[in-house]
Write an enzyme that holds these catalytic residues in place. Structure first.
Site, mmCIF file in Angstrom:
data_model
loop_
_atom_site.group_PDB
_atom_site.id
_atom_site.type_symbol
_atom_site.label_atom_id
_atom_site.label_comp_id
_atom_site.label_asym_id
_atom_site.label_seq_id
_atom_site.Cartn_x
_atom_site.Cartn_y
_atom_site.Cartn_z
ATOM 1 N N GLN A 23 -1.012 2.190 -5.865
ATOM 2 C CA GLN A 23 -2.434 2.311 -5.521
ATOM 3 C C GLN A 23 -3.349 1.758 -6.614
ATOM 4 O OE1 GLN A 23 -3.012 6.450 -4.570
ATOM 5 N NE2 GLN A 23 -2.897 6.074 -2.375
ATOM 6 N N ARG B 255 0.846 -1.190 0.000
ATOM 7 C CA ARG B 255 0.000 0.000 0.000
ATOM 8 C C ARG B 255 0.881 1.239 0.000
ATOM 9 N NH1 ARG B 255 -4.956 -2.323 3.687
ATOM 10 N NH2 ARG B 255 -6.141 -3.112 1.932
ATOM 11 N N SER C 86 -7.458 -3.560 -1.685
ATOM 12 C CA SER C 86 -8.269 -2.401 -1.305
ATOM 13 C C SER C 86 -9.558 -2.347 -2.114
ATOM 14 C CB SER C 86 -7.469 -1.104 -1.502
ATOM 15 O OG SER C 86 -6.454 -0.990 -0.535
ATOM 16 N N TYR D 83 0.079 -1.479 6.337
ATOM 17 C CA TYR D 83 -0.763 -2.458 7.014
ATOM 18 C C TYR D 83 -0.511 -2.433 8.512
ATOM 19 C CZ TYR D 83 -1.517 -4.472 2.356
ATOM 20 O OH TYR D 83 -1.839 -4.666 1.045
ATOM 21 N N ASP E 40 -3.784 -2.004 -6.367
ATOM 22 C CA ASP E 40 -4.154 -2.525 -5.053
ATOM 23 C C ASP E 40 -5.513 -3.212 -5.080
ATOM 24 O OD1 ASP E 40 -4.420 -3.103 -2.408
ATOM 25 O OD2 ASP E 40 -4.218 -1.045 -1.678
#
Length: 346
Positions: free
Chosen positions: A133, A128, A139, A234, A136
């Site tokens: 992004q 992350r 997510s 995380y 990801d």
């Protein structure tokens, strides 16, 4: 180079690794896209939609796996009962697999992939960080799973979330506790607040306090100097003293709230148990727990993966397919993550 997108065979799995929209983008990158017949039907993407954008529909599962240079999947490979073979054995020798793999929890799978001399990219291990992004996928899936967790809780709760003042009297709002204010937790906070609940949240990372408060929820804090942010954004494993303090906090909260939604995961490890049997038994009859970590061992001691159980009048939702229950949107998001990955790989 040929991409193969097989039909997902995990029980209850409705997602697909490429939608007609993302398949079209993959073709623009220079890939030939093969889709197993019926792969997208459960996510409301019929074969005809893929054919309309130039994909080849393949009915023979084994042929698709063997012919693909890169196989794109959602779930990690598993035993295919229809073919009486493991999906790793279908992957061509020295082939490439991109999917959720959970490598730390699946050493046997890694050994099988090693024997095939495969190159495997675990979409659940994307760090992350800012430049990653758009890749990801965790997510992407967590966002919709957090939203869906509230919907499932509302269905089992049997009462309204919002407070009301009527001629017959006052109805207090539902009290919701969200444990873990990551992507899934924040999505759950937003959905619960949108339904009118009074929401409180806890996270080991103080940095998320402003995010929680900006969504109208109360951020619960411990009088502790230890921070819980690990590598890649995380959470990390906390000290025994911190864990004892947070467990005492959860025990007090369990007596007050109507719904608990847990989202706590630590990369590479079994999900931490944060809600004990004693806490469940302290909750009011009719309360609900939604355990978003059920697939990784569960945050609640009493969670049964893939089941909705009842303990002393408290419903415990251990469903592991919450993201899959929003298969159309989830497939589009996941497929877009894969497009970005393959684009960046060149």
């Amino acid at each position: 180079m040929r991409l193969g997108i097989p039909r997902e065979i995990a029980a209850g799995e409705r997602r697909v690794a490429a939608t007609p929209d993302t398949a079209k983008k993959l073709q623009k990158l220079g890939f030939e896209v093969w889709i197993e017949a019926g792969a997208g039907v459960a996510a409301s993407f019929p074969d005809s939609a893929y054919e309309a954008v130039g994909c080849q529909i393949v009915s023979d599962t084994a042929h698709l796996w063997e012919s693909a240079d890169i196989v794109l999947k959602v779930r990690a490979p598993q035993w295919n009962p229809d073919l009486d073979r493991d999906e790793t054995d279908l992957l061509r020798q020295a082939g490439t697999l991109i999917s959720f793999i959970w490598p730390a929890q699946n050493p046997a799978l890694l050994e099988k992939l090693t024997q095939r001399k495969a190159t495997a990219l675990a979409m659940d291990s994307v760090p992350r960080i800012t430049r990653a992004q758009k890749l990801d996928a965790l997510s992407s899936m967590s966002n919709l799973a957090g939203y869906r967790a509230v919907i499932e809780a509302a269905h089992q709760f049997g009462r309204g979330f919002t407070g009301q003042i009527t001629a017959a009297g006052k109805i207090p709002p539902c009290k919701v506790l969200v444990i873990g204010a990551g992507v899934a937790g924040l999505a759950a906070i937003g959905a619960a607040r949108g339904l009118g609940a009074a929401v409180r949240a806890f996270d080991t990372r103080p940095v998320v306090k402003e995010q929680v408060q900006s969504m109208g929820a109360e951020f619960l804090e411990l009088d502790f100097s230890e921070e819980g942010e690990g590598s890649g954004g995380y959470a990390k494993v906390m000290s025994p003293a911190f864990i004892a303090a947070e467990m005492a906090l959860f025990a007090e909260q369990a007596k007050e709230v109507d719904i608990i939604i847990t989202t706590a995961l630590v990369p590479g490890k079994k999900a931490p148990h944060l809600v004990t049997q004693e806490m469940v038994e302290a909750m009011k009859p009719g309360s609900v727990i939604v355990d978003l970590a059920a697939e990784q061992g569960g945050n609640c001691e009493l969670t049964r993966p893939d089941e909705i159980s009842d303990h002393h009048g408290v419903k415990i939702i251990g469903l592991t397919d919450l993201a899959s229950r929003m298969a159309n949107q989830d497939s589009q998001l996941y497929g877009t993550n894969l497009v970005h990955l393959l684009s960046d790989l060149g």
